[in-house]
Write an enzyme that holds these catalytic residues in place. Sequence first.
Site, PDB file in Angstrom:
ATOM      1  NE  ARG A   1      -1.141  -7.087  -4.588  1.00 12.13           N
ATOM      2  CZ  ARG A   1      -1.982  -6.736  -5.548  1.00 12.13           C
ATOM      3  NH1 ARG A   1      -2.585  -7.677  -6.260  1.00 12.13           N
ATOM      4  NH2 ARG A   1      -2.235  -5.499  -5.813  1.00 12.13           N
TER       5      ARG A   1
ATOM      6  NE  ARG B   1      -9.677  -5.856 -11.462  1.00 16.74           N
ATOM      7  CZ  ARG B   1      -8.572  -5.664 -10.747  1.00 16.74           C
ATOM      8  NH1 ARG B   1      -7.443  -6.222 -11.105  1.00 16.74           N
ATOM      9  NH2 ARG B   1      -8.599  -4.890  -9.697  1.00 16.74           N
TER      10      ARG B   1
ATOM     11  CD  GLU C   1      -5.488 -10.851 -11.703  1.00 22.23           C
ATOM     12  OE1 GLU C   1      -4.840  -9.955 -11.164  1.00 22.23           O
ATOM     13  OE2 GLU C   1      -6.729 -10.825 -11.806  1.00 22.23           O
TER      14      GLU C   1
ATOM     15  CB  CYS D   1      -3.058  -3.598 -16.266  1.00 26.38           C
ATOM     16  SG  CYS D   1      -3.726  -5.135 -15.606  1.00 26.38           S
TER      17      CYS D   1
ATOM     18  CG  ASN E   1       0.316  -5.392  -9.084  1.00 30.06           C
ATOM     19  OD1 ASN E   1       1.407  -5.084  -9.542  1.00 30.06           O
ATOM     20  ND2 ASN E   1      -0.703  -4.557  -9.048  1.00 30.06           N
ATOM     21  CG  ASP E   2      -3.160 -10.610  -7.689  1.00 29.40           C
ATOM     22  OD1 ASP E   2      -2.804 -10.820  -6.517  1.00 29.40           O
ATOM     23  OD2 ASP E   2      -4.127  -9.894  -7.990  1.00 29.40           O
TER      24      ASP E   2
ATOM     25  NE  ARG F   1      -6.197  -2.155  -9.341  1.00 24.25           N
ATOM     26  CZ  ARG F   1      -5.004  -1.666  -9.697  1.00 24.25           C
ATOM     27  NH1 ARG F   1      -4.876  -0.409 -10.046  1.00 24.25           N
ATOM     28  NH2 ARG F   1      -3.936  -2.448  -9.681  1.00 24.25           N
TER      29      ARG F   1
ATOM     30  CG  HIS G   1      -2.236   0.352   1.014  1.00 23.60           C
ATOM     31  ND1 HIS G   1      -3.278  -0.205   1.666  1.00 23.60           N
ATOM     32  CD2 HIS G   1      -2.766   1.216   0.138  1.00 23.60           C
ATOM     33  CE1 HIS G   1      -4.397   0.287   1.205  1.00 23.60           C
ATOM     34  NE2 HIS G   1      -4.110   1.151   0.277  1.00 23.60           N
TER      35      HIS G   1
HETATM   36  C1  PEP Z   1      -2.546  -7.139 -10.724  1.00 21.12           C
HETATM   37  O1  PEP Z   1      -2.764  -8.121  -9.998  1.00 21.12           O
HETATM   38  O2  PEP Z   1      -1.463  -6.918 -11.293  1.00 21.12           O
HETATM   39  C2  PEP Z   1      -3.614  -6.157 -10.951  1.00 21.12           C
HETATM   40  C3  PEP Z   1      -3.485  -5.193 -11.814  1.00 21.12           C
HETATM   41  O3  PEP Z   1      -4.709  -6.276 -10.162  1.00 21.12           O
HETATM   42  P1  PEP Z   1      -4.795  -5.723  -8.656  1.00 21.12           P
HETATM   43  O4  PEP Z   1      -3.518  -5.009  -8.312  1.00 21.12           O
HETATM   44  O5  PEP Z   1      -5.981  -4.838  -8.594  1.00 21.12           O
HETATM   45  O6  PEP Z   1      -4.979  -6.999  -7.897  1.00 21.12           O
HETATM   46 MG    MG Z   2      -4.805  -8.594  -9.393  1.00 20.17          MG
END
Ligand code: PEP
Ligand code: MG
Length: 950
Positions: A847, A720, A813, A884, A836-837, A684, A577
Amino acid sequence: MLELANEQIAMGQTAADKAEALRLLADRLVADGLVAEGYLQGLQAREAQGSTFLGQGIAIPHGTPQTRDLVYATGVRLLQFPDGVDWGDGQIVYLAIGIAARSDEHLRLLQLLTRALGETDLAEALRRASSAEALLKLLQGAPQALALDAQLVGLNLPAEDFDELAWRGARLLQRAGCVDSGFAAVLQQAEPLPLGEGLWWLHSERQVRQPGLAFITPQQQLRYRDQPLNGLFCLASLGAAHQALLERLCEVLIEGRGQTLYQATSSRAVLEVLGGEAAPDWPSVRIVLANPHGLHARPAKILAQLAKGFAGEIRIRVLDSAQPAVSVKSLSKLLSLGARRGQELELLAEPAIASDALPALLAAIEQGLGEEIEPLPNTAAPVAATPVEVLQAPAAGSRIQAVAAAPGIASGPAHVSVERDIDYPLRGESPTQERLKLRHALAAVNAELQALVQRSDKAIGEIFVTHQEMLADPALADDVELRLAQGESAAAAWMAVIEAAARQQEALHDALLAERAADLRDIGRRVLAQLCGVQAQAEPEQPYVLVMGEVGPSDVARLDPTRVAGIVTAYGGATAHSAIVARALGIPAVVGAGAGILLLAPGTPLLLDGQRGVVSVAPAADELQRALAERDQREQRLQAAWAQRHEPAVSRDGHAIEVFANIGESSGIDKVVEQGAEGVGLLRTELIFMAHPQVPDVATQEAEYRRVLDGLGGRPLVVRTLDVGGDKPLPYWPIDAEENPFLGVRGVRLTLQRPQIMEDQLRALLRAADQRPLRIMFPMVGQVHEWREARAMVERLREEIPVADLQLGIMVEVPSAALLAPQLAREVDFFSIGTNDLTQYTLAIDRGHPSLSAQADGLHPAVLNLIDMTVRAAHAEGKWVGVCGELAADPQAVAVLLGLDVDELSVAARSIAEVKALVRQAEYQTARALAREALQQDSAAAVRALVERY
Ligand code: PEP
Ligand code: MG
């Protein structure tokens, strides 16, 4: 939870010895599917470490931490041995309870058993029991002791009449865990009994969990049914637990000493008269229990033995429980506490032995009582403890390689912001004085919060509005009032109530409510600081580098962005965060620099490079100069990039890549286009849902999506579908708690289970589209059938609501989606890679993990290979691929992604101009060579080093 039931019991077993008894138990656990073969070795190993004989003819064999993985399901099996089995040292076991448990669930069972252990002739009764029912009754039927301690005495409480006094009594019982929330209502229906001398009695057996007695006296003189109302006993009745107390009370009344109760000025005086548990006024220490399975039999035995070496009384209690302190020398009493890892224990010792006994016991608990312990996260050090870990501040001239979180170079004096312990008195001057102090402190904090609301933007301002509401919460105020009336200081009463409320929130195992616990502690501390006159650390005059453990959004909101040049955190990773917030604010940030950074002397000069993730401590003049020159160049580059933000991103050798924006709300879309976005690559939608107090209906959603499409003026919108569940709950959408929410029902898995919500969202999207380019993608797809089910739903709706320009795709992801990309690519229109995921699941690193997430780097070659596979598969079918996740905006990653042939990068709007400029500087052919080499590296660090060399 472990509970005992008839089916778990096998009566009339025989075993020649302990080894055979263990074998029988293990066979039973295996046959019933609770454990795998091999658990027997665990039982044997555990007995070899120390006997599991509990007393009264009972043993509780269980596995070791090494065999925990063999447990399929938590459970117990009981074998009765009427002829007895020698368990060593002449101890004869008539009942062996085999436990299969992965964690500390068996403590609940021990708690239950220890009640039965108090019975004098239990062993014999267990031996003679002729049926499973009878045996179970013996184990469960022991009467529970009546709870009566200082928590259950409320003196001089504000109350206007009998009903209000009864309500307060019920609340005390509820807070002590004796009754459920409906008890107050059933008590109101009970028939009050006058005891004489203005004392009254009320009782009920309904909604009772544990017998308990509360005694309350009113602040002002009251009358009830034409008689004085000087005090009220409220009994949560269960069996005959209150018998002895009632007899004693009758004696007191017969002797005409009722006024010793209703005129008492302390709970201690009341408890002395009634014979309840008064917490002794002895020296005490506190420590948080770190044993992985809590205070179970083996560590408890060691603690009891150690305590027995001191010639005096030593007691122990769990701070957040209603149970009174028990003797440390009694194993069964220790087990009856049911203390779990993470709970705070208080040890009290008679003054004559306290100085010897307390440090010895504390040290033993700290060292794990014979078990290996993992340190607890974020716990305060024990009050009388010696420091366990010797951390040192990084030396002048050192460079710390941490995690790049938000690009940019910053320098300035360190402003180390660490929460320090605040001491406060436990007892107050007088309830009136303390009440006044608290009122002033609350008003001051409220004013502070109001100022923050005014200076923050809407989203962050709402955090502080919630804090203001918490400050004014009448339930908190009631509980504080109870404590003040009992003579506690304002600070002690306030902190006890806040801590209890925060723990209650956490116990609900809901991520959102757990956040509320953090909020509660936050305001708790603010008020405490006010009460104790502790000033917030003064900020340095010049722009400074903020050094913190972790930075949450509310911390950032409190900053003055014109004075914070950069942020360094001890913990956290690039997708934490703190990092995302810092990037959004454009403040250079480095995260995960290690706990030593918190020991820096205030004012130490720091230089941080948010792009490379490096912090230099007291850098040499030439290093500083070089960095500042680089910063100026970067500023110039950014200015030039800004001037060209509306130009396409085309490499020097003519390869184009689209640069889109990630957004989470419909407002501000004009600003996003103004920052150079060629479209929105990730909307999102869960953030839109979260901004509404209940599920937005189709019309509300349609308006939101229409607003984005209108603002985009014909540019594409990639939406999404709702991505909630697991760690991202919606407040109005209760989701069952899961042990491992990241691997649970989240993303498309969840929405497919709630098709109505998904259908409404899709309907709103299709209606909003008109003739504009709409792309819909589904989050967390891990299986082909999930994609097909989601697509089928859209196709069905599309017949009803035709859309001219629609593409359907998935987020990649989950590693399985990348690995199945060739199959999926035949069916989807596009892929968008959520790095990210994808990084989290590929590297098996949460994460948001406080220490590990620093290693969750999307430039890891394992992640890059999955991206490469996805792009190749898509292109083979003529489909496009976007990225993304946060990686797309990482300056070191842009050329690699270009070289991997990604078609679109979707980044925070603030990064668009810079990402486009980076593409323009790059050469596609060189980037391809770089990407090929990157795929061959063995670590993220190696990839980053390679990028630097290119
Ligand atoms: C990701 O997982 O990279 C993504 C863009 O989704 P979020 O960060 O909202 O989980
Ligand atoms: Mg994600």
